[in-house]
Design a protein around this motif. Structure first.
Motif, PDB file in Angstrom:
ATOM      1  N   ASP A  36      27.251 -12.899 -43.711  1.00  0.00           N
ATOM      2  CA  ASP A  36      27.895 -13.812 -42.774  1.00  0.00           C
ATOM      3  C   ASP A  36      27.011 -15.049 -42.607  1.00  0.00           C
ATOM      4  OD1 ASP A  36      28.998 -15.102 -40.677  1.00  0.00           O
ATOM      5  OD2 ASP A  36      28.558 -13.545 -39.189  1.00  0.00           O
ATOM      6  N   PRO A  37      27.507 -16.224 -43.000  1.00  0.00           N
ATOM      7  CA  PRO A  37      26.649 -17.415 -42.915  1.00  0.00           C
ATOM      8  C   PRO A  37      26.146 -17.682 -41.502  1.00  0.00           C
ATOM      9  CG  PRO A  37      28.927 -18.012 -43.490  1.00  0.00           C
ATOM     10  CD  PRO A  37      28.840 -16.531 -43.550  1.00  0.00           C
ATOM     11  N   SER A  38      26.977 -17.359 -40.499  1.00  0.00           N
ATOM     12  CA  SER A  38      26.543 -17.706 -39.137  1.00  0.00           C
ATOM     13  C   SER A  38      25.383 -16.820 -38.678  1.00  0.00           C
ATOM     14  CB  SER A  38      27.716 -17.645 -38.163  1.00  0.00           C
ATOM     15  OG  SER A  38      28.223 -16.347 -38.161  1.00  0.00           O
ATOM     16  N   ALA A  39      25.173 -15.679 -39.379  1.00  0.00           N
ATOM     17  CA  ALA A  39      24.058 -14.792 -39.003  1.00  0.00           C
ATOM     18  C   ALA A  39      22.760 -15.182 -39.722  1.00  0.00           C
ATOM     19  CB  ALA A  39      24.412 -13.346 -39.350  1.00  0.00           C
ATOM     20  N   ALA A  40      22.855 -16.115 -40.690  1.00  0.00           N
ATOM     21  CA  ALA A  40      21.691 -16.394 -41.553  1.00  0.00           C
ATOM     22  C   ALA A  40      20.777 -17.470 -40.968  1.00  0.00           C
ATOM     23  CB  ALA A  40      22.196 -16.839 -42.925  1.00  0.00           C
ATOM     24  N   ASP A  41      19.489 -17.401 -41.334  1.00  0.00           N
ATOM     25  CA  ASP A  41      18.553 -18.483 -40.991  1.00  0.00           C
ATOM     26  C   ASP A  41      18.637 -19.594 -42.034  1.00  0.00           C
ATOM     27  OD1 ASP A  41      17.226 -16.836 -38.933  1.00  0.00           O
ATOM     28  OD2 ASP A  41      16.584 -15.662 -40.669  1.00  0.00           O
ATOM     29  N   THR A  42      18.940 -19.177 -43.280  1.00  0.00           N
ATOM     30  CA  THR A  42      19.030 -20.147 -44.378  1.00  0.00           C
ATOM     31  C   THR A  42      20.373 -19.955 -45.079  1.00  0.00           C
ATOM     32  OG1 THR A  42      16.654 -19.990 -44.702  1.00  0.00           O
ATOM     33  CG2 THR A  42      17.924 -20.931 -46.507  1.00  0.00           C
ATOM     34  N   ILE A  43      21.099 -21.049 -45.240  1.00  0.00           N
ATOM     35  CA  ILE A  43      22.426 -20.983 -45.864  1.00  0.00           C
ATOM     36  C   ILE A  43      22.398 -21.858 -47.115  1.00  0.00           C
ATOM     37  CG2 ILE A  43      24.896 -21.463 -45.541  1.00  0.00           C
ATOM     38  CD1 ILE A  43      24.302 -21.295 -42.474  1.00  0.00           C
ATOM     39  N   LEU A  44      22.626 -21.209 -48.266  1.00  0.00           N
ATOM     40  CA  LEU A  44      22.549 -21.958 -49.531  1.00  0.00           C
ATOM     41  C   LEU A  44      23.877 -21.876 -50.281  1.00  0.00           C
ATOM     42  CD1 LEU A  44      19.074 -20.685 -50.866  1.00  0.00           C
ATOM     43  CD2 LEU A  44      19.538 -22.769 -49.524  1.00  0.00           C
ATOM     44  N   PHE A  45      24.225 -22.975 -50.950  1.00  0.00           N
ATOM     45  CA  PHE A  45      25.379 -22.983 -51.842  1.00  0.00           C
ATOM     46  C   PHE A  45      24.884 -23.308 -53.237  1.00  0.00           C
ATOM     47  CE2 PHE A  45      27.047 -23.972 -47.691  1.00  0.00           C
ATOM     48  CZ  PHE A  45      28.159 -23.159 -47.619  1.00  0.00           C
ATOM     49  N   ASN A  46      25.209 -22.433 -54.190  1.00  0.00           N
ATOM     50  CA  ASN A  46      24.903 -22.745 -55.582  1.00  0.00           C
ATOM     51  C   ASN A  46      26.191 -23.290 -56.197  1.00  0.00           C
ATOM     52  OD1 ASN A  46      23.651 -23.054 -57.967  1.00  0.00           O
ATOM     53  ND2 ASN A  46      23.535 -20.878 -58.481  1.00  0.00           N
ATOM     54  N   THR A  47      26.159 -24.547 -56.621  1.00  0.00           N
ATOM     55  CA  THR A  47      27.399 -25.293 -56.792  1.00  0.00           C
ATOM     56  C   THR A  47      27.730 -25.649 -58.245  1.00  0.00           C
ATOM     57  OG1 THR A  47      26.165 -27.345 -56.560  1.00  0.00           O
ATOM     58  CG2 THR A  47      27.051 -26.372 -54.545  1.00  0.00           C
ATOM     59  N   CYS A  48      28.978 -26.104 -58.430  1.00  0.00           N
ATOM     60  CA  CYS A  48      29.516 -26.442 -59.754  1.00  0.00           C
ATOM     61  C   CYS A  48      30.123 -27.844 -59.696  1.00  0.00           C
ATOM     62  CB  CYS A  48      30.599 -25.427 -60.101  1.00  0.00           C
ATOM     63  SG  CYS A  48      31.557 -25.847 -61.553  1.00  0.00           S
ATOM     64  N   SER A  49      29.964 -28.605 -60.776  1.00  0.00           N
ATOM     65  CA  SER A  49      30.490 -29.981 -60.815  1.00  0.00           C
ATOM     66  C   SER A  49      31.516 -30.177 -61.899  1.00  0.00           C
ATOM     67  CB  SER A  49      29.343 -30.959 -61.104  1.00  0.00           C
ATOM     68  OG  SER A  49      28.611 -31.160 -59.941  1.00  0.00           O
ATOM     69  N   VAL A  50      31.920 -29.114 -62.565  1.00  0.00           N
ATOM     70  CA  VAL A  50      32.699 -29.278 -63.782  1.00  0.00           C
ATOM     71  C   VAL A  50      34.079 -29.890 -63.504  1.00  0.00           C
ATOM     72  CG1 VAL A  50      33.890 -27.090 -64.303  1.00  0.00           C
ATOM     73  CG2 VAL A  50      32.579 -28.236 -66.065  1.00  0.00           C
ATOM     74  N   ARG A  51      34.610 -29.596 -62.305  1.00  0.00           N
ATOM     75  CA  ARG A  51      35.871 -30.228 -61.883  1.00  0.00           C
ATOM     76  C   ARG A  51      35.772 -30.626 -60.414  1.00  0.00           C
ATOM     77  NH1 ARG A  51      37.153 -26.656 -65.656  1.00  0.00           N
ATOM     78  NH2 ARG A  51      36.671 -24.982 -64.211  1.00  0.00           N
ATOM     79  N   GLN A  52      36.581 -31.613 -60.037  1.00  0.00           N
ATOM     80  CA  GLN A  52      36.584 -32.127 -58.666  1.00  0.00           C
ATOM     81  C   GLN A  52      36.832 -31.015 -57.642  1.00  0.00           C
ATOM     82  OE1 GLN A  52      36.151 -35.362 -57.922  1.00  0.00           O
ATOM     83  NE2 GLN A  52      36.387 -35.044 -55.729  1.00  0.00           N
ATOM     84  N   HIS A  53      37.759 -30.125 -58.004  1.00  0.00           N
ATOM     85  CA  HIS A  53      38.171 -29.073 -57.077  1.00  0.00           C
ATOM     86  C   HIS A  53      36.989 -28.206 -56.628  1.00  0.00           C
ATOM     87  CE1 HIS A  53      40.762 -26.161 -55.253  1.00  0.00           C
ATOM     88  NE2 HIS A  53      40.254 -25.196 -55.995  1.00  0.00           N
ATOM     89  N   ALA A  54      36.103 -27.880 -57.585  1.00  0.00           N
ATOM     90  CA  ALA A  54      34.945 -27.030 -57.259  1.00  0.00           C
ATOM     91  C   ALA A  54      34.037 -27.754 -56.265  1.00  0.00           C
ATOM     92  CB  ALA A  54      34.181 -26.692 -58.528  1.00  0.00           C
ATOM     93  N   GLU A  55      33.923 -29.072 -56.412  1.00  0.00           N
ATOM     94  CA  GLU A  55      33.074 -29.847 -55.497  1.00  0.00           C
ATOM     95  C   GLU A  55      33.699 -29.909 -54.111  1.00  0.00           C
ATOM     96  OE1 GLU A  55      32.250 -33.673 -57.169  1.00  0.00           O
ATOM     97  OE2 GLU A  55      30.817 -32.839 -58.596  1.00  0.00           O
ATOM     98  N   GLU A  56      35.026 -30.118 -54.093  1.00  0.00           N
ATOM     99  CA  GLU A  56      35.692 -30.218 -52.788  1.00  0.00           C
ATOM    100  C   GLU A  56      35.524 -28.951 -51.974  1.00  0.00           C
ATOM    101  OE1 GLU A  56      39.553 -31.504 -53.920  1.00  0.00           O
ATOM    102  OE2 GLU A  56      38.836 -33.580 -54.143  1.00  0.00           O
ATOM    103  N   LYS A  57      35.560 -27.811 -52.683  1.00  0.00           N
ATOM    104  CA  LYS A  57      35.395 -26.526 -51.977  1.00  0.00           C
ATOM    105  C   LYS A  57      34.057 -26.492 -51.252  1.00  0.00           C
ATOM    106  CE  LYS A  57      36.098 -22.586 -54.307  1.00  0.00           C
ATOM    107  NZ  LYS A  57      36.477 -21.772 -55.481  1.00  0.00           N
ATOM    108  N   VAL A  58      33.015 -26.986 -51.922  1.00  0.00           N
ATOM    109  CA  VAL A  58      31.680 -26.947 -51.321  1.00  0.00           C
ATOM    110  C   VAL A  58      31.578 -27.949 -50.167  1.00  0.00           C
ATOM    111  CG1 VAL A  58      29.224 -27.348 -51.726  1.00  0.00           C
ATOM    112  CG2 VAL A  58      30.570 -26.043 -53.371  1.00  0.00           C
ATOM    113  N   TYR A  59      32.113 -29.168 -50.375  1.00  0.00           N
ATOM    114  CA  TYR A  59      32.054 -30.143 -49.276  1.00  0.00           C
ATOM    115  C   TYR A  59      32.827 -29.614 -48.062  1.00  0.00           C
ATOM    116  CZ  TYR A  59      29.573 -33.781 -51.828  1.00  0.00           C
ATOM    117  OH  TYR A  59      28.607 -34.492 -52.487  1.00  0.00           O
ATOM    118  N   SER A  60      33.911 -28.909 -48.317  1.00  0.00           N
ATOM    119  CA  SER A  60      34.671 -28.376 -47.185  1.00  0.00           C
ATOM    120  C   SER A  60      33.891 -27.233 -46.505  1.00  0.00           C
ATOM    121  CB  SER A  60      36.053 -27.960 -47.681  1.00  0.00           C
ATOM    122  OG  SER A  60      36.446 -26.743 -47.160  1.00  0.00           O
ATOM    123  N   ALA A  61      33.229 -26.390 -47.292  1.00  0.00           N
ATOM    124  CA  ALA A  61      32.404 -25.326 -46.697  1.00  0.00           C
ATOM    125  C   ALA A  61      31.254 -25.939 -45.892  1.00  0.00           C
ATOM    126  CB  ALA A  61      31.861 -24.410 -47.788  1.00  0.00           C
TER     127      ALA A  61
END
Ligand code: 5AD
Ligand code: SF4
Length: 481
Positions: A36-61
């Motif tokens: 659960d991200p809200s329980a964490a001290d450190t929150i990391l996203f390992n991300t993908c740039s291959v398509r716009q959609h993958a980036e939007e998901k991360v910006y929205s998260a």
């Protein structure tokens, strides 16, 4: 008190492997994973740039974490991987509460960077050099890996592992951002790869998938001696305990006879070959700068069929690339019909900044047309996949059991018998009922039913135990799939 870590991974197998390494390294620094991200001290996203959609998901998260960070400024938020390398400072502009960005070539520094933020040194960024930002050697060196940190607990299953043999890409297909985010193609030294394969086998791993953006282009030069993927396969094949060996992703031009012969000669080698065609039109392939023609690909397919008659071949396609006409798309449809891929991953073209296509080729196929072509190709591929799966009915296949199926997980079933999922040697997904004790076993399963994407079967009892089979069908059978 351990630091609590939440890590979300988007994207390809390379990212799954990178996340395993990051978690292994952070565990050594006393971190514990939470869901659960809200329980964490450190929150990391390992991300993908291959398509716009993958980036939007991360910006929205990231957007969803704004409030949490306001309430708990001590929590640390980080963006790792391809988006960090591609967007760089833009990430801090779009989400000013992000504390660190770390490119795929700098992941070994993650623990240190988090520590610096925690100690009050402010925002941290560790990125590799761009492809025009230094000498060839300095750019290469700025893309490091730290692969030997293996953590079985972080893998999708402890008996299946990815093993990176190559980083980066030098093909520069005009639509693709990977050569920019992951840097120059570099083969890892064969001794390192072998030592890691042995370590994985010692950890109980039965299936290894060798990874590279163009895995079959792998070459490692040491003085006079050049090691190829085929050489690696022969060496890794000898390791006790390993039962299956796969490799992805292949580049059509480098599908050599030598490699196909190795796959044919080595029974642990899967006869599943993922070889993206991308388009069935020579004009489009040229604009993509893929470096081959439809005729070259056809010849390669023939070579595969000659050397490995039962092989399963899969592909990637991009529909709606710059200038793609109805006639170009019809060429793609024809190739899907002709090649009868086991499956295809089909994507709508997405402009990526920093690529040649973004600079020079207009994104001129309307979204509606991209969508229609996507659906049409998918429907055709699904029909072919289903037809081919139908030919498996009544056959017995060997399955490496991975765990509860998606359906079993969704329903929360926890009785003694539940629906399990696994894969055949040729990467076909099989579901069947069984006990969780079977997870990690190689089992014969008789196929009773199927969909386009899944075989449905029953475990065959009283079988002599696992044997090695390069093709899917166990008993000698007139049907080769
Ligand atoms: N747009 C759409 N699909 C892309 N791919 C790579 N770059 C793009 C892009 N800009 C697809 C290719 C590749 C797969 C991993 O992603 O088909 O093989
Ligand atoms: Fe991208 Fe082409 Fe390299 Fe594949 S071969 S990673 S599509 S540049």
């Amino acid at each position: 008190m351990p630091q609590l870590l939440y890590l979300e991974t988007v994207g390809c197998q390379m990212n799954v492997l990178d996340s395993e390494m990051v978690v292994a390294s952070l565990r050594r620094h006393g971190y514990e994973l939470v869901e659960d991200p809200s329980a964490a001290d450190t929150i990391l996203f390992n991300t993908c740039s291959v398509r716009q959609h993958a980036e939007e998901k991360v910006y929205s998260a990231l957007g969803k974490l704004r409030r949490l960070k306001q309430k708990h400024p001590e929590k640390i938020i980080g963006v790792l991987g391809c988006m960090a390398q591609k967007d760089q400072q833009l990430i801090f502009e779009r989400a000013p509460y992000v504390d660190l960005i770390v490119g795929p070539g700098q992941l070994s520094q993650t623990a240190d960077l988090i520590e610096r933020v925690r100690q009050g040194d402010g925002r941290q960024a560790a990125l590799s050099l761009g492809r025009r930002d230094g000498s060839t050697e300095s750019i290469r060196r700025s893309h490091e890996t730290f692969d030997p940190l293996r953590d079985p607990e972080m893998r999708p299953t402890p008996f299946q592992a990815y093993l990176r043999i190559q980083i980066g890409c030098d093909k520069f297909c005009t639509y693709c951002v990977v050569p920019m985010t992951r840097g120059p193609e570099q083969g890892r030294p064969p001794e390192e790869i072998l030592a890691e394969a042995r370590l994985l086998a010692d950890q109980g791993c039965k299936e290894i998938t060798l990874l590279g953006q163009t895995v079959n282009s792998y070459r490692y030069r040491d003085g006079e001696r050049t090691t190829t993927l085929a050489d690696l396969l022969y060496k890794i094949h000898d390791i006790d305990g390993l039962m299956r060996l796969k490799f992805v992703t292949n580049y059509p031009k480098d599908m050599s006879r030598e490699l196909l012969q190795a796959v044919r000669d080595l029974p642990k080698c899967s006869t599943y070959l993922h070889v993206p065609l991308q388009s069935g039109s020579n004009q489009v392939l040229q604009r993509m700068k893929r470096g081959y023609t439809v005729e070259d690909y056809r010849e390669m397919m023939q070579r595969i069929r000659d050397w490995l008659p039962g092989a399963a071949v899969s592909s990637d396609f991009i529909v709606g690339f710059s200038g793609e006409t109805d006639e170009d798309f019809e060429g793609t449809v024809q190739m899907v019909r002709e090649c009868r891929f086991k499956n295809s991953f089909i994507f709508k073209y997405s402009v990526r900044s920093g690529t040649k296509a973004a600079e020079r080729l207009p994104d001129d196929v309307p979204e509606e047309v991209k969508r229609r072509r996507n659906h049409q190709l998918l429907a055709l591929q699904d029909a072919i996949s289903e037809e081919d799966n139908q030919r498996m009915l009544g056959q017995t296949v060997e399955v490496l059991v991975e765990g509860p199926s998606k359906a079993a997980e969704k329903s929360g079933a926890d009785g003694p018998i539940l629906q399990l999922t696994g894969r055949t040697m040729c990467d076909r997904i099989v579901v069947f009922d069984g006990s969780l004790r079977l997870v990690g076993e190689l089992l014969p399963v008789r196929v009773a039913d199927c969909t386009a994407h899944t075989l449905i079967g029953q475990v065959v009892t009283g079988h002599a135990g696992p044997e090695l089979h390069a093709l899917d069908v166990l008993a000698s059978s007139p049907v080769r799939v």
